[in-house]
Design a protein around this motif. Structure first.
Motif, PDB file in Angstrom:
ATOM      1  N   ARG A 100      66.913  76.680  57.922  1.00 33.48           N
ATOM      2  CA  ARG A 100      66.090  75.541  59.380  1.00 33.48           C
ATOM      3  C   ARG A 100      66.446  73.916  58.679  1.00 33.48           C
ATOM      4  O   ARG A 100      67.182  73.826  57.682  1.00 33.48           O
ATOM      5  N   ARG A 101      66.137  73.012  59.703  1.00 34.63           N
ATOM      6  CA  ARG A 101      66.736  71.272  59.332  1.00 34.63           C
ATOM      7  C   ARG A 101      66.316  71.075  58.411  1.00 34.63           C
ATOM      8  O   ARG A 101      64.262  71.249  58.536  1.00 34.63           O
ATOM      9  N   PRO A 102      66.325  70.432  57.344  1.00 36.01           N
ATOM     10  CA  PRO A 102      65.484  70.060  55.899  1.00 36.01           C
ATOM     11  C   PRO A 102      64.424  68.699  56.757  1.00 36.01           C
ATOM     12  O   PRO A 102      65.273  68.152  57.198  1.00 36.01           O
ATOM     13  N   ILE A 103      63.256  68.511  56.185  1.00 29.54           N
ATOM     14  CA  ILE A 103      62.521  67.700  56.418  1.00 29.54           C
ATOM     15  C   ILE A 103      62.893  66.197  55.268  1.00 29.54           C
ATOM     16  O   ILE A 103      63.595  66.800  54.451  1.00 29.54           O
ATOM     17  N   SER A 104      63.242  65.331  55.741  1.00 22.56           N
ATOM     18  CA  SER A 104      63.234  64.210  55.231  1.00 22.56           C
ATOM     19  C   SER A 104      62.474  64.114  54.040  1.00 22.56           C
ATOM     20  O   SER A 104      61.751  64.380  54.165  1.00 22.56           O
ATOM     21  N   ARG A 123      46.559  72.139  58.908  1.00 25.83           N
ATOM     22  CA  ARG A 123      46.342  71.626  60.693  1.00 25.83           C
ATOM     23  C   ARG A 123      46.195  70.483  61.272  1.00 25.83           C
ATOM     24  O   ARG A 123      47.275  69.956  62.058  1.00 25.83           O
ATOM     25  N   GLN A 124      45.642  68.704  60.627  1.00 24.64           N
ATOM     26  CA  GLN A 124      45.608  68.286  61.039  1.00 24.64           C
ATOM     27  C   GLN A 124      46.939  67.127  60.710  1.00 24.64           C
ATOM     28  O   GLN A 124      47.731  66.785  61.330  1.00 24.64           O
ATOM     29  N   ILE A 125      47.479  67.191  59.309  1.00 24.50           N
ATOM     30  CA  ILE A 125      49.202  66.697  58.889  1.00 24.50           C
ATOM     31  C   ILE A 125      49.721  67.454  59.099  1.00 24.50           C
ATOM     32  O   ILE A 125      50.845  66.419  59.710  1.00 24.50           O
ATOM     33  N   ALA A 126      50.080  68.477  59.620  1.00 26.50           N
ATOM     34  CA  ALA A 126      50.935  68.786  60.156  1.00 26.50           C
ATOM     35  C   ALA A 126      51.262  68.445  61.225  1.00 26.50           C
ATOM     36  O   ALA A 126      52.267  67.702  62.156  1.00 26.50           O
ATOM     37  N   ASP A 127      50.280  68.429  62.297  1.00 30.06           N
ATOM     38  CA  ASP A 127      49.808  68.204  64.036  1.00 30.06           C
ATOM     39  C   ASP A 127      50.774  66.300  63.680  1.00 30.06           C
ATOM     40  O   ASP A 127      51.197  66.474  64.665  1.00 30.06           O
ATOM     41  N   ARG A 128      50.079  65.381  62.941  1.00 31.64           N
ATOM     42  CA  ARG A 128      50.466  64.220  62.738  1.00 31.64           C
ATOM     43  C   ARG A 128      51.689  64.015  62.651  1.00 31.64           C
ATOM     44  O   ARG A 128      52.517  63.175  63.392  1.00 31.64           O
ATOM     45  N   PHE A 129      52.582  64.272  61.461  1.00 31.24           N
ATOM     46  CA  PHE A 129      53.663  64.827  60.886  1.00 31.24           C
ATOM     47  C   PHE A 129      54.984  65.192  61.951  1.00 31.24           C
ATOM     48  O   PHE A 129      55.925  65.016  62.061  1.00 31.24           O
ATOM     49  N   GLY A 130      54.089  65.866  62.541  1.00 34.91           N
ATOM     50  CA  GLY A 130      54.892  66.495  63.681  1.00 34.91           C
ATOM     51  C   GLY A 130      56.005  67.324  63.205  1.00 34.91           C
ATOM     52  O   GLY A 130      57.987  67.818  62.834  1.00 34.91           O
ATOM     53  N   VAL A 131      54.965  68.734  61.862  1.00 37.61           N
ATOM     54  CA  VAL A 131      56.411  69.755  61.040  1.00 37.61           C
ATOM     55  C   VAL A 131      54.630  71.068  61.405  1.00 37.61           C
ATOM     56  O   VAL A 131      53.825  71.046  61.389  1.00 37.61           O
TER      57      VAL A 131
END
Length: 246
Positions: A100-104, A123-131
């Motif tokens: 997968r494309r790595p997260i910076s 779940r909230q953090i993933a949604d906020r940061f788009g991961v």
């Protein structure tokens, strides 16, 4: 075909998870990656809506004061911390794992700071940061358990040599007390208590917590931290059992 592959990937991840109780961290990483693969394949038919560009568009526009309110440190300190993360080989090697494309690295560090400075769920953090949720969890687990514990030994250390005399001089100049090398105090860290011994963790304000004992120098920099005892334990007992006392 994709549905069958995703189901197989998820089933394999669950099977490995059941057999990995006594395995090392590599197995845990594999499970996270396989579960993430299953989530991605299932989501192709119905793309999951996420916040896009929060780091790239919103965070980059924050004023210094806003950045500090959200992430609990200044941009300059963040840049210093990011530079130290970049030099830590284990983090950089983990970025290249999988297809997968790595997260910076800067986004990973922002995710960790948000996790440590808020009470939001993965779940909230993933949604906020788009991961994805597994990616957010993996980021926090890998860097917190590795780099930050390594950095703690470098940053939080007892003064010695010339620094020891500098701290004593600093305290004497502030309040007139001689031979003071640190100011000690404790605080409560709210937690979700274990179900079998919940009462031991309830503090006088009626919420479960752990005790943190910390010592600062005259410049309010931490020189010693000790945490882990439940709230019901007296501060004196915590001190007697700490490395500082010994």
């Amino acid at each position: 075909m994709e549905i069958a592959l995703s189901a197989a990937a998820t089933a394999l991840a669950i099977e490995v998870l059941d057999d990995s109780v006594e395995q090392d961290n590599d197995c845990d990483d594999f499970v996270v990656e396989m579960m993430e693969l299953g989530v991605i394949l299932w989501a192709r038919d119905e793309p999951k809506a996420r916040i896009r560009g929060y780091v790239e568009k919103a965070v980059s526009m924050y004023l210094d004061n806003d950045f500090r309110k959200h992430f609990r440190l200044t941009r300059s300190v963040f840049d210093v911390l990011l530079a130290k993360v970049c030099t830590w080989g284990d983090v950089c090697s983990n970025l290249m794992r999988g297809g997968r494309r790595p997260i910076s690295l800067d986004k990973r560090l922002l995710i960790i700071l948000w996790y440590l400075g808020s009470d939001e769920s993965f779940r909230q953090i993933a949604d906020r940061f788009g991961v994805s949720e597994p990616s957010a969890h993996s980021t926090v687990r890998r860097i917190c358990a590795g780099f930050l514990l390594h950095l703690r030994k470098v940053v939080i250390k007892w003064p010695c040599g010339m620094r020891f005399n500098e701290v004593k001089t600093g305290f004497k100049g502030m309040k007139g007390f001689p031979n003071v090398t640190g100011a000690i105090d404790g605080c409560h860290i709210a937690i979700k208590p274990p179900s079998d011994d919940r009462d031991s963790y309830i503090n006088r304000k009626n919420f479960p917590s752990l005790l943190l004992q910390a010592v600062c120098d005259h410049q309010m920099c931490f020189v010693d931290c000790y945490c882990g005892w439940p709230e019901s334990v007296h501060d004196a007992r915590v001190l007697r059992n700490s490395d500082l006392f010994n």
